[in-house]
Scaffold this motif. Structure first.
Motif, short mmCIF file in Angstrom:
data_model
loop_
_atom_site.label_atom_id
_atom_site.label_comp_id
_atom_site.label_asym_id
_atom_site.label_seq_id
_atom_site.Cartn_x
_atom_site.Cartn_y
_atom_site.Cartn_z
N THR A 275 0.83 -1.20 0.00
CA THR A 275 0.00 0.00 0.00
C THR A 275 0.86 1.25 0.00
OG1 THR A 275 -1.72 -1.18 1.21
CG2 THR A 275 -1.84 1.23 1.18
N LEU A 276 1.89 1.26 0.85
CA LEU A 276 2.79 2.41 0.90
C LEU A 276 3.52 2.60 -0.42
CD1 LEU A 276 4.07 4.68 2.51
CD2 LEU A 276 5.71 3.04 3.43
N GLY A 277 3.94 1.49 -1.02
CA GLY A 277 4.60 1.58 -2.32
C GLY A 277 3.68 2.16 -3.37
N ALA A 278 2.39 1.80 -3.34
CA ALA A 278 1.44 2.33 -4.31
C ALA A 278 1.23 3.83 -4.11
CB ALA A 278 0.10 1.59 -4.18
N VAL A 279 1.20 4.26 -2.85
CA VAL A 279 1.04 5.70 -2.58
C VAL A 279 2.25 6.47 -3.08
CG1 VAL A 279 0.83 7.43 -0.77
CG2 VAL A 279 -0.51 5.33 -0.63
N MET A 280 3.46 5.95 -2.81
CA MET A 280 4.67 6.64 -3.26
C MET A 280 4.72 6.71 -4.78
SD MET A 280 6.23 7.68 -0.64
CE MET A 280 7.74 8.17 -1.46
N GLU A 281 4.32 5.64 -5.45
CA GLU A 281 4.30 5.66 -6.91
C GLU A 281 3.27 6.65 -7.43
OE1 GLU A 281 3.99 2.51 -10.67
OE2 GLU A 281 3.62 1.84 -8.60
N ASP A 282 2.15 6.77 -6.71
CA ASP A 282 1.12 7.75 -7.07
C ASP A 282 1.68 9.16 -6.97
OD1 ASP A 282 -1.19 9.09 -7.61
OD2 ASP A 282 -2.15 8.65 -5.70
N LEU A 283 2.46 9.44 -5.93
CA LEU A 283 3.04 10.77 -5.76
C LEU A 283 4.04 11.09 -6.87
CD1 LEU A 283 3.62 10.81 -1.90
CD2 LEU A 283 1.96 12.16 -3.17
N LEU A 290 -2.64 11.73 -6.34
CA LEU A 290 -1.98 12.73 -5.51
C LEU A 290 -0.76 13.29 -6.19
CD1 LEU A 290 -2.13 10.85 -2.07
CD2 LEU A 290 -3.66 12.67 -2.86
N GLU A 291 -0.37 14.49 -5.79
CA GLU A 291 0.85 15.08 -6.32
C GLU A 291 1.50 15.93 -5.24
OE1 GLU A 291 0.11 17.74 -9.52
OE2 GLU A 291 -0.89 19.23 -8.29
N VAL A 292 2.81 16.09 -5.35
CA VAL A 292 3.57 17.00 -4.49
C VAL A 292 3.79 18.27 -5.28
CG1 VAL A 292 5.68 17.33 -3.17
CG2 VAL A 292 4.66 15.06 -3.34
N ALA A 293 3.47 19.42 -4.67
CA ALA A 293 3.59 20.69 -5.37
C ALA A 293 4.11 21.75 -4.40
CB ALA A 293 2.24 21.12 -5.94
N VAL A 341 3.32 20.97 -0.58
CA VAL A 341 2.08 20.34 -0.14
C VAL A 341 1.82 19.05 -0.92
CG1 VAL A 341 1.08 22.58 0.47
CG2 VAL A 341 0.67 21.62 -1.81
N VAL A 342 0.99 18.20 -0.33
CA VAL A 342 0.44 17.03 -1.01
C VAL A 342 -1.04 17.30 -1.22
CG1 VAL A 342 -0.03 14.57 -0.88
CG2 VAL A 342 2.11 15.47 0.01
N ARG A 343 -1.49 17.16 -2.46
CA ARG A 343 -2.89 17.48 -2.75
C ARG A 343 -3.35 16.67 -3.95
NH1 ARG A 343 -1.76 23.65 -4.86
NH2 ARG A 343 -0.81 23.12 -6.85
N ALA A 344 -4.64 16.77 -4.24
CA ALA A 344 -5.19 16.05 -5.38
C ALA A 344 -4.61 16.60 -6.68
CB ALA A 344 -6.71 16.16 -5.39
N ALA A 345 -4.24 15.69 -7.57
CA ALA A 345 -3.66 16.13 -8.83
C ALA A 345 -4.67 16.88 -9.68
CB ALA A 345 -3.11 14.94 -9.60
#
Length: 367
Positions: A275-283, A290-293, A341-345
């Protein structure tokens, strides 16, 4: 990250078909057309020679036409000179002249004159386009190496709002050049470790440089050359091996990303916690989930704690230094701060994105 470009033309979904175009050099095209013109000439010579009894040579007492006369007649006829000393006298020969030799004459002229005009026009047009491009190119981004890493970096920047016209790719590989052209990017073909190649890419006026070749020694030499030409450029480089990252930093890179370590860490996280790997790949995937901006601090956010904002703040940039959101130094947000921030892409009604609706920023309010 997917290999497809994030930048797509407006008509991409309208069932239009774009086939790959084979690009030939002007000299290859010229040679091909000269051979076609020669074939027309040889065919006309044979046509006249085999039907020589239907022609008369007015300068020959016997009136006979031989092979030399056929060649002479063909050349002066196809070139529209037409001295009239050799002429068709039979009715069928005149019809052949009207319906075969005359079209051959037109095709012959089109091949020769059209090829010359096409070559000259193309070269002139290319020179004008390059000159205009160089005048407009300033504060751009130079991408050295358009492999998987370079292309992914460009896709991320295009998704963030940059335009293809703001990029210049430097790569000696014809496949990379073709990929960059298909993504709408200008390309300088050559070795980026050479000063003259970087100068053609406008490195002196570049704002940022992304270096992603597959060899760390080439990256170091490129960094040194870029830093010598443009001391103010922001340089981001990729390192294959961790031990080479400090050397790239010392050479002048502002940021060094160790690709092998990043991939290995992601694989380790995925092993420990899928699950954590999937979240990191999503970022890491731009434009999805999700995205980091990084964004400016808004007026209504001044004086608040990072945890009180709508966005999930993970870091605060203050005075060019990065602090974690829980650091006491940034316990209260101040004017001039920037937020990571981390937010919706994608903007959704239930996931507002401050800073995207024309709100006043703290710096703008000061001005």
């Amino acid at each position: 990250m997917a290999e497809t470009s994030a930048y797509a033309p407006k008509w991409a979904g309208t069932e239009q078909v774009a086939l790959p175009e084979t690009v030939r050099s002007p000299w290859w095209q010229l040679g091909r057309r000269l051979l076609a013109a020669l074939a027309i000439m040889v065919g006309t010579v044979l046509l006249v020679y085999f039907d020589r009894d239907a022609y008369a040579d007015n300068n020959d007492p016997t009136g006979q036409v031989n092979l030399v006369d056929a060649i002479y007649y063909t050349t002066v006829t196809l070139s529209t000179t037409g001295y009239g000393d050799i002429a068709p006298v039979a009715e069928h020969a005149r019809m052949i002249n009207a319906f075969i030799i005359t079209p051959a004459r037109i095709a012959f002229l089109v091949l020769l004159i059209g090829t010359t005009l096409e070559v000259l026009t193309k070269q002139g047009r290319d020179l004008i386009r390059v000159a205009r491009w160089r005048k407009k190119m300033s504060q751009h981004i130079v991408v050295v190496g358009y492999g998987t890493k370079g292309r992914s970096a460009v896709e991320t920047l295009l998704t963030s709002g940059l335009r293809p016209e703001e990029f210049v790719v430097v790569d000696p590989d014809p496949v990379a050049r073709s990929d960059a052209h298909s993504d709408g990017l200008a390309v300088v073909t050559g070795d980026a470790t050479r000063r003259e190649v970087l100068m053609r890419a406008g490195i002196k006026d570049a704002e940022q440089v992304i270096i992603t070749t597959n060899r760390d020694d080439s990256n170091v030499l490129t960094i040194l050359t870029v830093r010598q030409i443009n001391p103010e450029a922001w340089i981001v480089a990729a390192a294959r091996e961790r031990e080479n990252a400090p050397l790239m930093k010392q050479s002048g890179a502002d940021s060094v990303i160790t690709s092998a370590d990043a991939v290995g860490r992601l694989m380790g996280l995925s092993t420990i916690s899928p699950t954590l790997g999937a979240v990191m790949e999503d970022l890491l995937n731009s434009g999805l989930g999700l995205e980091v901006a990084e964004r400016d601090l808004l007026v209504n956010e001044v004086g608040k704690q990072p945890q009180q904002l709508s966005d999930q703040v993970i870091a605060v940039v203050r005075d060019e230094k990065v602090f974690r959101y829980f650091d006491p130094v940034v316990g209260t947000l101040s004017r001039g701060d920037r937020l990571v921030v981390v937010r919706a892409a994608k903007e959704l009604p239930w996931a507002p994105r401050p800073g995207t609706h024309g709100e006043d920023t703290a710096d703008a309010a000061d001005a």
